[in-house]
Design a protein around this motif. Sequence first.
Motif, PDB file in Angstrom:
ATOM      1  N   LEU A   1       0.682  -1.204   0.114  1.00 58.13           N
ATOM      2  CA  LEU A   1       0.094  -0.103   0.012  1.00 58.13           C
ATOM      3  C   LEU A   1       0.865   1.579   0.018  1.00 58.13           C
ATOM      4  O   LEU A   1       0.497   2.264  -0.669  1.00 58.13           O
ATOM      5  N   ILE A   2       1.814   1.181   0.972  1.00 59.09           N
ATOM      6  CA  ILE A   2       2.813   2.325   0.794  1.00 59.09           C
ATOM      7  C   ILE A   2       3.492   2.491  -0.460  1.00 59.09           C
ATOM      8  O   ILE A   2       3.539   3.688  -0.953  1.00 59.09           O
ATOM      9  N   TYR A   3       3.995   1.365  -1.057  1.00 56.03           N
ATOM     10  CA  TYR A   3       4.676   1.672  -2.418  1.00 56.03           C
ATOM     11  C   TYR A   3       3.788   2.144  -3.493  1.00 56.03           C
ATOM     12  O   TYR A   3       4.256   2.867  -4.211  1.00 56.03           O
ATOM     13  N   VAL A   4       2.381   1.695  -3.684  1.00 56.67           N
ATOM     14  CA  VAL A   4       1.466   1.971  -4.547  1.00 56.67           C
ATOM     15  C   VAL A   4       1.088   3.586  -4.421  1.00 56.67           C
ATOM     16  O   VAL A   4       0.883   4.569  -5.205  1.00 56.67           O
ATOM     17  N   ALA A   5       0.698   4.212  -3.246  1.00 60.89           N
ATOM     18  CA  ALA A   5       0.133   5.304  -2.928  1.00 60.89           C
ATOM     19  C   ALA A   5       1.435   6.495  -2.972  1.00 60.89           C
ATOM     20  O   ALA A   5       1.313   7.279  -3.499  1.00 60.89           O
ATOM     21  N   GLN A   6       2.463   6.076  -2.292  1.00 59.40           N
ATOM     22  CA  GLN A   6       3.574   6.934  -2.126  1.00 59.40           C
ATOM     23  C   GLN A   6       4.920   6.779  -2.984  1.00 59.40           C
ATOM     24  O   GLN A   6       5.764   7.477  -2.728  1.00 59.40           O
ATOM     25  N   GLY A   7       4.853   5.609  -3.502  1.00 60.22           N
ATOM     26  CA  GLY A   7       6.186   5.344  -4.238  1.00 60.22           C
ATOM     27  C   GLY A   7       7.113   4.671  -3.406  1.00 60.22           C
ATOM     28  O   GLY A   7       7.222   4.658  -1.892  1.00 60.22           O
ATOM     29  N   ALA A   8       8.346   4.282  -3.912  1.00 58.75           N
ATOM     30  CA  ALA A   8       9.545   3.739  -3.384  1.00 58.75           C
ATOM     31  C   ALA A   8      10.317   4.842  -2.207  1.00 58.75           C
ATOM     32  O   ALA A   8      10.813   4.250  -1.148  1.00 58.75           O
ATOM     33  N   LEU A   9      10.033   5.934  -2.531  1.00 55.94           N
ATOM     34  CA  LEU A   9      10.647   6.909  -1.513  1.00 55.94           C
ATOM     35  C   LEU A   9       9.644   7.177  -0.376  1.00 55.94           C
ATOM     36  O   LEU A   9      10.195   8.016   0.680  1.00 55.94           O
ATOM     37  N   ALA A  10       8.363   6.870  -0.486  1.00 53.93           N
ATOM     38  CA  ALA A  10       7.612   6.931   0.713  1.00 53.93           C
ATOM     39  C   ALA A  10       7.463   8.354   1.042  1.00 53.93           C
ATOM     40  O   ALA A  10       7.618   8.567   2.344  1.00 53.93           O
ATOM     41  N   GLY A  11       7.110   9.086   0.234  1.00 54.02           N
ATOM     42  CA  GLY A  11       6.827  10.565   0.439  1.00 54.02           C
ATOM     43  C   GLY A  11       5.788  10.895   1.265  1.00 54.02           C
ATOM     44  O   GLY A  11       5.033  10.052   1.618  1.00 54.02           O
ATOM     45  N   PRO A  12       5.532  12.087   1.615  1.00 50.16           N
ATOM     46  CA  PRO A  12       6.341  13.197   1.444  1.00 50.16           C
ATOM     47  C   PRO A  12       7.749  13.338   2.492  1.00 50.16           C
ATOM     48  O   PRO A  12       7.419  13.009   3.649  1.00 50.16           O
ATOM     49  N   ASN A  13       8.842  13.148   1.928  1.00 50.34           N
ATOM     50  CA  ASN A  13      10.144  13.521   2.845  1.00 50.34           C
ATOM     51  C   ASN A  13      10.380  12.256   3.701  1.00 50.34           C
ATOM     52  O   ASN A  13      10.522  12.308   4.824  1.00 50.34           O
ATOM     53  N   PHE A  14       9.973  11.049   3.274  1.00 46.47           N
ATOM     54  CA  PHE A  14      10.071   9.590   3.898  1.00 46.47           C
ATOM     55  C   PHE A  14       9.294   9.572   5.021  1.00 46.47           C
ATOM     56  O   PHE A  14       9.357   8.748   5.996  1.00 46.47           O
ATOM     57  N   SER A  15       8.210  10.502   5.175  1.00 46.36           N
ATOM     58  CA  SER A  15       7.328  10.462   6.349  1.00 46.36           C
ATOM     59  C   SER A  15       6.406   9.329   6.359  1.00 46.36           C
ATOM     60  O   SER A  15       5.898   8.719   7.208  1.00 46.36           O
ATOM     61  N   THR A  16       6.102   8.620   5.448  1.00 46.48           N
ATOM     62  CA  THR A  16       5.436   7.313   5.296  1.00 46.48           C
ATOM     63  C   THR A  16       6.432   5.969   4.913  1.00 46.48           C
ATOM     64  O   THR A  16       6.088   4.870   4.852  1.00 46.48           O
ATOM     65  N   ASP A  17       7.872   6.389   5.232  1.00 44.75           N
ATOM     66  CA  ASP A  17       8.813   5.039   5.071  1.00 44.75           C
ATOM     67  C   ASP A  17       8.693   4.035   6.101  1.00 44.75           C
ATOM     68  O   ASP A  17       8.675   4.579   7.310  1.00 44.75           O
ATOM     69  N   ILE A  18       8.441   3.031   5.710  1.00 47.53           N
ATOM     70  CA  ILE A  18       8.175   1.997   6.785  1.00 47.53           C
ATOM     71  C   ILE A  18       9.471   0.881   6.596  1.00 47.53           C
ATOM     72  O   ILE A  18      10.419   0.930   5.389  1.00 47.53           O
TER      73      ILE A  18
END
Length: 296
Positions: A226-243
């Motif tokens: 879900l994170i990859y589809v919605a926010q991309g591999a960089l998990a934006g904005p500014n890695f705030s959704t990076d898991i």
Amino acid sequence: MKRAHILVFLAPAVIVYTVIMVLPLFATLQLSLFRDGGFVGLQNFRTLFGDTRWSASFWNALGNNLWFFIVHMLVQNPIGILLAALLSSPRLRGAAFYRTAIFVPTILSFVVVGFIWKLILSPIWGIAPGMLDAVGLKSLFSPWLGKEGSALTTLALISVWQFVGIPMMLIYAALLSIPDEVLEAAEMDGVTGWSQFWKIKLPLILPSIGIISILTFVGNFNAFDLIYVAQGALAGPNFSTDILGTFFYRTFFGFQLQLGDPNMGATIATVMFGIILAVVCVYLFAIQTRLRRYQF
């Protein structure tokens, strides 16, 4: 002869599981101990935790994973329990339809769910602003997926919407397994309705709630799609959704100008495995044994 039959029937599943799960797991553990073709022991782990270029990203991803899990525990599972309690009532009409409607999102693809919700929440062409405006709440709308402070929580709630049907069905099955004699005895004592649920049913389904909790933990610490589809591999904005899942993906396979590093990627995967294994062991040996006394 009986043992031979058991081995014959178990062999296909054991072979497939070994090839798909066990061997890759040991290969990953081995890869985390090497660097540039040579054995380096725990050096990769020291780099991950000690080098600020790696540790900052790791702790950010771990913290986001914890918040992702907390949202599911505080929102998804209580809602699932409430829905199961409502749908298990014999007085409710159309319960089968409601169960099906709530469970359907769980079989949808992550790609579909992520894309649809990005369209719904888009401030440009999404329907969310118009829906809020229709009820006089347009001032509450905000580009939630585009803000660092709300993006992760928004994605967690989208995940809750998609998967709330799983705890609902598991708790529903647990409620149906309660013997009728217990409920009849409670009714004879004047314990009915929600009082019966809190005093009788809830304690009896605690083992099921424990299983759901550990499944939620494992599922959330393996989250990625879900994170990859919605926010991309960089998990934006500014890695705030990076898991941890997206952090591992970028590290192992590389992304854009970042080169892939299989050894560090395997190190991150090993740490993820260690975290999940530790929590599952704590649950199995410290919590589940205490909950068994509620089972029939």
